[in-house]
Design a protein around this motif. Structure first.
Motif, mmCIF file in Angstrom:
data_model
loop_
_atom_site.group_PDB
_atom_site.id
_atom_site.type_symbol
_atom_site.label_atom_id
_atom_site.label_comp_id
_atom_site.label_asym_id
_atom_site.label_seq_id
_atom_site.Cartn_x
_atom_site.Cartn_y
_atom_site.Cartn_z
ATOM 1 N N ALA A 106 0.844 -1.191 0.000
ATOM 2 C CA ALA A 106 0.000 0.000 0.000
ATOM 3 C C ALA A 106 0.885 1.249 0.000
ATOM 4 C CB ALA A 106 -0.909 0.002 1.219
ATOM 5 N N ILE A 107 0.352 2.330 -0.539
ATOM 6 C CA ILE A 107 1.102 3.589 -0.647
ATOM 7 C C ILE A 107 0.263 4.710 -0.051
ATOM 8 C CG2 ILE A 107 2.168 5.244 -2.226
ATOM 9 C CD1 ILE A 107 2.390 2.877 -4.243
ATOM 10 N N CYS B 100 -3.125 4.346 -2.244
ATOM 11 C CA CYS B 100 -3.220 3.301 -3.267
ATOM 12 C C CYS B 100 -3.122 1.947 -2.572
ATOM 13 C CB CYS B 100 -2.098 3.433 -4.298
ATOM 14 S SG CYS B 100 -2.205 4.929 -5.297
ATOM 15 N N ASP B 101 -4.147 1.138 -2.744
ATOM 16 C CA ASP B 101 -4.130 -0.192 -2.147
ATOM 17 C C ASP B 101 -3.164 -1.092 -2.921
ATOM 18 O OD1 ASP B 101 -4.785 -2.151 -0.359
ATOM 19 O OD2 ASP B 101 -6.750 -2.609 -1.220
ATOM 20 N N GLN B 102 -2.854 -2.228 -2.338
ATOM 21 C CA GLN B 102 -1.935 -3.167 -2.966
ATOM 22 C C GLN B 102 -2.464 -3.611 -4.333
ATOM 23 O OE1 GLN B 102 -0.103 -5.745 0.591
ATOM 24 N NE2 GLN B 102 -2.325 -5.549 0.750
ATOM 25 N N LYS B 103 -1.567 -3.642 -5.311
ATOM 26 C CA LYS B 103 -1.854 -4.127 -6.661
ATOM 27 C C LYS B 103 -2.806 -3.218 -7.455
ATOM 28 C CE LYS B 103 0.570 -7.968 -6.629
ATOM 29 N NZ LYS B 103 1.721 -8.170 -7.571
ATOM 30 N N ALA B 104 -3.129 -2.040 -6.945
ATOM 31 C CA ALA B 104 -4.047 -1.144 -7.655
ATOM 32 C C ALA B 104 -3.280 -0.316 -8.693
ATOM 33 C CB ALA B 104 -4.747 -0.211 -6.673
ATOM 34 N N THR C 60 3.060 -2.601 4.272
ATOM 35 C CA THR C 60 2.293 -3.846 4.173
ATOM 36 C C THR C 60 1.833 -4.223 5.582
ATOM 37 O OG1 THR C 60 4.337 -5.133 4.370
ATOM 38 C CG2 THR C 60 3.549 -4.672 2.138
ATOM 39 N N GLY C 61 1.285 -5.431 5.700
ATOM 40 C CA GLY C 61 0.839 -5.913 7.005
ATOM 41 C C GLY C 61 -0.677 -6.031 7.074
ATOM 42 N N SER D 79 -7.894 0.004 4.041
ATOM 43 C CA SER D 79 -8.518 0.131 2.720
ATOM 44 C C SER D 79 -10.027 -0.105 2.799
ATOM 45 C CB SER D 79 -7.874 -0.831 1.717
ATOM 46 O OG SER D 79 -8.022 -2.177 2.127
ATOM 47 N N ASN D 80 -10.450 -1.042 3.624
ATOM 48 C CA ASN D 80 -11.888 -1.288 3.793
ATOM 49 C C ASN D 80 -12.581 -0.097 4.449
ATOM 50 O OD1 ASN D 80 -12.080 -3.866 2.624
ATOM 51 N ND2 ASN D 80 -11.387 -4.861 4.496
ATOM 52 N N ALA D 81 -11.932 0.512 5.429
ATOM 53 C CA ALA D 81 -12.517 1.664 6.111
ATOM 54 C C ALA D 81 -12.663 2.854 5.167
ATOM 55 C CB ALA D 81 -11.668 2.047 7.319
ATOM 56 N N LEU D 82 -11.771 2.942 4.194
ATOM 57 C CA LEU D 82 -11.841 4.028 3.206
ATOM 58 C C LEU D 82 -12.757 3.685 2.032
ATOM 59 C CD1 LEU D 82 -8.089 5.111 2.884
ATOM 60 C CD2 LEU D 82 -9.923 6.332 4.078
#
Length: 284
Positions: free
Chosen positions: A47-48, A76-80, A100-101, A108-111
């Motif tokens: 994630a970034i 930016c979520d992972q792999k997006a 990560t982690g 990401s779910n909360a956003l």
């Protein structure tokens, strides 16, 4: 703090027990010619988070383009897939981190941004800046387990602070006066036409002074600046995803002439439409 700092962390045994793991973090001050594109196999497996302290930049996702100003953040979520960069005329100053982690999924779910990228209007908050600068200070010696654990903790607190501001903004939006929401809907309906402040106020039924003041309190921007930003976001998307000529996009979005369109586009993005299309047209 140096005008440009990058800190890369190698895997450490403590990472297996942490909810947030920092891979790379850094600070860029008024950085020009900063542009990153990740698509397909080049998408980051992490994630970034980028926080804009000054200046401006942009974020392009598969289906939307954002103008990123001071007090806004990019996630930016992972792999997006995504592309982002600094405004050429008003280069941004940013604090950033790749992480990560298990906490990534929660964040990401909360956003509501799972497998997506988004821009967040959170405002300029001293606590978030202090947390991220403290992370850089602690990781000057990344192999010290206690400092590393403390840096991870600071990042988790920082991200939770971001979530609280996002949720607070959502709550304000839910309770915001109906005329602000209505005016934005009108703007979106008139993206392909011209629309004056007088016409907008007449449709809402408020005086120009009162409406302009309340609109800026709710959104952070004057009404016509907000309207032009919507147009430029749409134009950016059309430049990237269609073969339409610049003159056609200008007319399609209700600009009086291509010159005014180009000037407005450059004001928001730092690039002319032709430069922007050249940079992105073959990547999306």
């Amino acid at each position: 703090m140096d005008k440009k700092a990058n800190i890369y962390l190698k895997p450490h045994p403590i990472d297996a027990h942490e909810e947030v793991i920092i891979n790379i973090t850094g600070y860029y001050e008024h950085i020009k010619n900063h542009q990153i594109t990740r698509q397909g196999s080049t998408c980051a497996d992490e994630a970034i988070f980028i926080y804009c302290l000054e200046g401006a930049g942009w974020l392009t996702t598969d289906n939307k383009t954002y103008v990123v100003d001071k007090g806004m953040a990019i996630f930016c979520d992972q792999k997006a897939p995504h592309a982002y960069g600094s405004n050429g005329l008003n280069p941004w100053t940013i604090l950033w981190v790749h992480f990560t982690g298990p906490f990534v999924d929660y964040f990401s779910n909360a956003l509501h941004a799972k497998a997506q990228c988004t821009a967040l209007s959170i405002g300029y908050h001293t606590h978030i800046v202090q947390y991220m600068k403290q992370i850089l200070k602690l990781l000057d010696t990344p192999d010290e387990p206690l400092k590393r654990r403390t840096a991870y903790s600071y990042l988790k607190v920082c991200l939770c602070e971001v979530l609280m501001h996002v949720q607070e903004n959502r709550s304000k939006n839910i309770t915001a006066n109906a005329y602000v929401d209505q005016s934005i809907l009108i703007m979106e309906q008139y993206l392909h036409h011209s629309l004056s402040l007088d016409e907008l106020c007449h449709a809402i039924g408020l005086s120009k002074y009162y409406f302009s003041r309340q609109f800026k309190l709710a959104t952070g921007l004057p009404p016509m600046t907000y309207f032009n930003r919507l147009k430029i976001q749409k134009a950016s998307h059309l430049l990237v995803t269609t073969d339409d000529r610049i003159q056609e996009i200008s007319a399609h979005l209700g600009f009086s002439n291509p010159y005014y369109f180009s000037e407005t586009f450059k004001q928001f993005t730092g690039f002319s439409p032709r430069e922007y299309k050249h940079m992105h047209g073959k990547k999306y």
